[in-house]
Design a protein around this motif. Sequence first.
Motif, PDB file in Angstrom:
ATOM      1  N   LEU A   1       0.816  -1.214   0.000  1.00 36.24           N
ATOM      2  CA  LEU A   1       0.000   0.000   0.000  1.00 36.24           C
ATOM      3  C   LEU A   1       0.852   1.267   0.000  1.00 36.24           C
ATOM      4  N   ASP A  21       0.180   5.338  -4.599  1.00 36.77           N
ATOM      5  CA  ASP A  21       0.064   4.347  -3.530  1.00 36.77           C
ATOM      6  C   ASP A  21      -0.728   3.123  -3.992  1.00 36.77           C
ATOM      7  N   SER A  41       0.914  -5.988   2.998  1.00 37.69           N
ATOM      8  CA  SER A  41       1.258  -4.709   3.603  1.00 37.69           C
ATOM      9  C   SER A  41       1.506  -4.825   5.094  1.00 37.69           C
ATOM     10  N   ARG A  46       0.521  -2.488   7.051  1.00 39.71           N
ATOM     11  CA  ARG A  46      -0.577  -1.769   7.690  1.00 39.71           C
ATOM     12  C   ARG A  46      -1.610  -2.767   8.210  1.00 39.71           C
ATOM     13  N   ASP A  83      -7.498   0.503   6.658  1.00 40.34           N
ATOM     14  CA  ASP A  83      -6.645   0.310   5.482  1.00 40.34           C
ATOM     15  C   ASP A  83      -7.083  -0.917   4.690  1.00 40.34           C
ATOM     16  N   LYS A  84      -7.404  -1.988   5.404  1.00 38.84           N
ATOM     17  CA  LYS A  84      -7.824  -3.216   4.737  1.00 38.84           C
ATOM     18  C   LYS A  84      -9.127  -3.005   3.985  1.00 38.84           C
ATOM     19  N   GLU A 122     -10.426  -0.198   2.907  1.00 41.16           N
ATOM     20  CA  GLU A 122     -10.238   0.709   1.766  1.00 41.16           C
ATOM     21  C   GLU A 122      -9.668  -0.043   0.567  1.00 41.16           C
TER      22      GLU A 122
END
Length: 225
Positions: free
Chosen positions: A52, A58, A78, A80, A85-86, A88
């Motif tokens: 990411l 990105d 990633s 993150r 984040d996941k 998205e």
Amino acid sequence: MRLLIADDDPQLVRALRITLSSHGYEVLAAPDGAAAVAMAAKLPPDLVMLDLGMPRLDGVGVIRALRGWTSAPIVVVSGRTGSADKIEALDAGADDYVTKPFQIDELLARLRALARRTPGASESPVVAFADVTIDLAAKSVTRGQSAVHLTPTEWRMLEFLARSPGALVTRQTLLKEIWSSDQVSDSGYLRLYMSQLRKKLEADPANPRHLLTESGMGYRLVLEG
């Protein structure tokens, strides 16, 4: 099978190239998001694996760009770990999400599961785990020697998971496929039906080994275990 890796960590990319090439993948590598999009347009991949946090563009931007013209499975790898984040990345069009650091055996299993979803991949009409057999053609389920009765909605949920064993299926995808609406929201339907499926198919429904929940994301049918 052509696999595009997009990651700005050269050591990780080098290690993945060696490992994945030894498992039969044709590996392409891009050091940033913009290069990944350009490379994918020139040499369309069968699978995409990306980070990411990349320069120039990105990971979410890459996913959106690729989803404009290709349905190739995309797995995010990633560091993150936040659910935002996941979600998205998955909402943008990613098919799976693996958190760094990861076990290479798990990553290979995820890639195999995604590869089965590519156009032209062979699909067996029978999927089995533990003492359960799912016949997708006959629309039937047996456990041991006994037939298992499922409601129409239970069957549709199980069928959708069984058509992509090992792969993450998001809550949004299941809601759309089962209730045929982009507007429906998860008000407990999925948890209810998953609980019922586990009671009928898992040896220990409270500690499932095959019908797994990916917190904040969706569900996965795991055949091994």
